[in-house]
Structure formats: C-alpha cells, structure tokens
Design a protein around this motif. Sequence first.
Motif: not given
Length: 155
Positions: A48-53
């Motif tokens: 989720v963090i990677d996608a948000a970034g």
Amino acid sequence: LILIAICAFANAQFGVTKEAEAGEAAAEVSDEPVTGLTEKDAHDIKAVIDAAGEDPETIKLIAALKEENSEELTDLRKMPMEDILNGLKQTLDEMKVLDFLFKDPKKALEAMEAENLIPEQHLQKYKKDPALLEEDTRKALYFRFVSLAVVGEYL
C-alpha cells in the motif's frame, strides 16, 4: 490527531521478556514480533505504501501534509515506532474489512450508526445516500494510513 503505529519491514524481530523462576530473573527471547506484525502484514503494508508513493494525488497530499503540519509531524515522530506500525496494521485491517461491511450499504449504515461511528451532523446525508458513507469511510481510512506512513517516514 493522527494515529501512530509502528511497522518495521524486517523479516525477523524479537522481543525480550523477563520471567522470574524460582526467585531468579531470566531473560527469554520470544519469536513473537514486538509489534504483533506478521511477515504478511509487513508485505501488505509495504504494498500500500509503494502504491501510495506512485499515486499523483497522494503525492500532492503528502507534500501538503509535510508543508502544513511540519511542527506536528516533528512531535509525532517522537512516538514509538511500534505505535506507528501497529496503527498502519490496524488501519489496513479496517480497509480490508470495508468490502465485506459495505456489501449492503444500508446494513453498513445501520451497523455503524448503532456503534455511534457516524457523527450526528452527517447522519441524514448518509441515510439519503448510504453509498456516500462507504466512499467517505474509504477516504478517511486511506488518509489515516497515509498520515501514519508520513509520520513513520515511510512516505
């Protein structure tokens, strides 16, 4: 306030507990992570963090959070990392439950109303349009997740 949860993306993390046996204190290494995160939790949070970034709107949100709340972020970053990671896990778990909860938006509204999870000033709006409750809930949880990731300096 932004909830803080700690989530380290390590394959192994050990907690040390102290036990007294026969009047003698002994330290024992536990296989349980201090944060209660599993490897799958860490993987899901990282995804989720990677996608948000990579999301342009989220990138703008992060920049605004950092610019407009720099003092608050400095204070929040003093919180234990375990709290930040646990908050990320709890928020992600809540995000995962939304699909099940909102299979029937009217029942979801009734359940959330029964738990006093809907502010009184928004109740009529959601009664007219229960699908709006799902949208707002998803946005709120995503904002909380991103905020925690910013506090933890993952984003």
